[in-house]
Design an enzyme around this catalytic site. Structure first.
Site, short mmCIF file in Angstrom:
data_model
loop_
_atom_site.label_atom_id
_atom_site.label_comp_id
_atom_site.label_asym_id
_atom_site.label_seq_id
_atom_site.Cartn_x
_atom_site.Cartn_y
_atom_site.Cartn_z
N SER A 56 -58.47 42.38 -9.62
CA SER A 56 -59.27 42.44 -10.82
C SER A 56 -60.67 42.95 -10.55
CB SER A 56 -59.35 41.06 -11.48
OG SER A 56 -59.92 40.13 -10.60
N SER A 57 -60.99 43.22 -9.29
CA SER A 57 -62.29 43.79 -8.97
C SER A 57 -62.22 44.50 -7.63
CB SER A 57 -63.36 42.68 -8.92
OG SER A 57 -63.09 41.78 -7.86
N GLY A 58 -63.22 45.33 -7.38
CA GLY A 58 -63.36 45.98 -6.08
C GLY A 58 -62.20 46.86 -5.68
N ARG A 79 -56.43 34.03 -12.46
CA ARG A 79 -56.73 32.78 -13.17
C ARG A 79 -57.54 33.03 -14.43
NH1 ARG A 79 -59.62 29.25 -8.71
NH2 ARG A 79 -60.69 31.24 -8.48
N SER A 187 -56.70 44.26 5.36
CA SER A 187 -57.48 43.50 6.34
C SER A 187 -58.93 43.95 6.24
CB SER A 187 -56.91 43.73 7.75
OG SER A 187 -57.64 43.03 8.72
N TYR A 201 -64.44 34.42 9.12
CA TYR A 201 -63.76 35.50 8.40
C TYR A 201 -62.84 36.33 9.30
CZ TYR A 201 -63.38 39.82 5.60
OH TYR A 201 -62.92 40.91 4.92
N LYS A 205 -58.52 37.77 9.20
CA LYS A 205 -58.12 39.17 9.06
C LYS A 205 -57.35 39.66 10.30
CE LYS A 205 -59.69 39.98 4.96
NZ LYS A 205 -58.78 40.36 3.86
#
Length: 347
Positions: A56-58, A79, A187, A201, A205
């Site tokens: 939904s973004s990016g 959601r 990734s 983080y 990945k």
């Protein structure tokens, strides 16, 4: 003698280029494909019948748009219902025919595998089986190892790793039955190289690559191909939010390379997924890093393997200079911090 050797090498390389298409995967056709798309923090893509999580973004949204431009059908799963509808309207602007559909399903698919499985069954009942699954699920926390809250490590592993495991597990049986399919794991370059500030983080990945390599060995006989994408720093809402809390060292290291546009990254990922390439990288730095970290990862063609064999040595030398500069940045920041703390104590 030298000319003869050069001629032999050129002839050998040309032969490899001619033979490679015979052993490479047959490209996947996107027209009529079904793409299932979830918001940034849980997204996947259907290709012929396609699914995109984290969309939904990016990067995730741009991947969904790129697939839609090529005639795919899209399923959006997230959601936030309002954000879903907004994203749906954006995607529909790129329709190439009046038969294309953008399906929206509002649900939280971040923790419950059975829920993910049921949602994907619903999507496939309406738009058909998944041909291409793009796992874009991702969130980030930056900071020094001792400063990051312990529960953040567990939370990131849940979103970044299990958020890709669940959708993939839900579609793999159908792909095997049909003897076709593509799965993409998005990734990060931080999943190829551990950097200052990414102790929570990076491991999540890195884990995607291990999953991808093992899964590729299992499903290759079924004509299913896995792609691991390693996008660089990309101009997205998530990147902007992450930059607000980055340690100074992390910011300075990130600034040694340019920031890419999400649309450019999405085009590369979709192209590599269609071709069935195992590695997907963007730009010259991305190409070098993917080659350096190829190790025992699968290759899609003989020419790809040859490039790794020929270029590994020189790229390793270049990589050592990069590592040296990163270590220098960290030392400089430490010295400046200690000098500042000493001055404060003196006052």
């Amino acid at each position: 003698m030298l000319l003869l050797a050069v001629a032999f090498i050129v002839a050998f390389v040309l032969l490899l280029y001619m033979v490679s298409p015979l052993i490479s995967p047959k490209p996947l056709k996107l027209p009529g494909a079904h793409v299932v798309h979830l918001p940034r923090y849980l997204s996947s893509v259907h290709a012929y019948k396609q699914k995109v999580t984290g969309g939904s973004s990016g990067i995730g949204k741009c991947i969904a748009i790129e697939c839609y431009k090529q005639g795919a059908f899209i399923t959006l799963i997230a959601r936030d219902e309002n954000k879903l509808l907004q994203t749906k309207k954006e995607i529909e602007k790129y329709s190439v025919n009046d038969k294309q559909v953008v399906l929206c399903i509002s649900v939280d698919v971040s923790k419950d595998y059975e829920l993910v499985e049921n949602v994907l069954k619903q999507a496939q009942e309406k738009l058909g089986p998944v041909d291409l699954l793009v796992n874009c699920a991702g969130t980030s926390v930056t900071g020094k190892f001792e400063d990051i809250e312990v529960n953040s490590f567990e939370r990131l592993m849940g979103v970044n790793y299990l958020g890709s495991v669940y959708p993939s597990r839900a579609v793999i049986a159908t792909m095997k039955e049909r003897r076709m399919g593509r799965i993409v794991f998005v990734s990060s370059q931080a999943g190829q190289l551990g950097l200052f500030g990414y102790t929570a983080y990076s491991p999540t990945k890195f884990a995607l690559r291990g999953l991808a390599e093992a899964l590729q060995m299992e499903v290759k006989p079924y004509n299913i191909y896995i792609t691991v994408a390693y996008p660089p720093d990309t101009d997205t809402p998530g990147f902007a939010e992450e930059s607000k809390t980055k340690p100074l060292e992390t910011k300075l290291i990130s600034e040694t390379s340019s920031v890419c546009q999400a649309e450019q990254v999405a085009r590369v990922i979709v192209k590599d997924a269609i071709q069935g390439n195992f590695n997907s990288s963007v730009g010259s730095d991305g190409y070098m890093l993917s080659l350096l970290t190829s190790g025992m990862s699968p290759v899609t063609s003989i020419t790809e393997g040859l490039q790794q064999v020929v270029c590994m040595g020189i790229f390793r030398i270049i990589g050592l200079f990069y590592l040296g500069s990163f270590d220098s940045i960290v030392r400089r920041c430490m010295m400046q911090r200690e000098k500042s703390e000493s001055a404060d104590k003196t006052e």
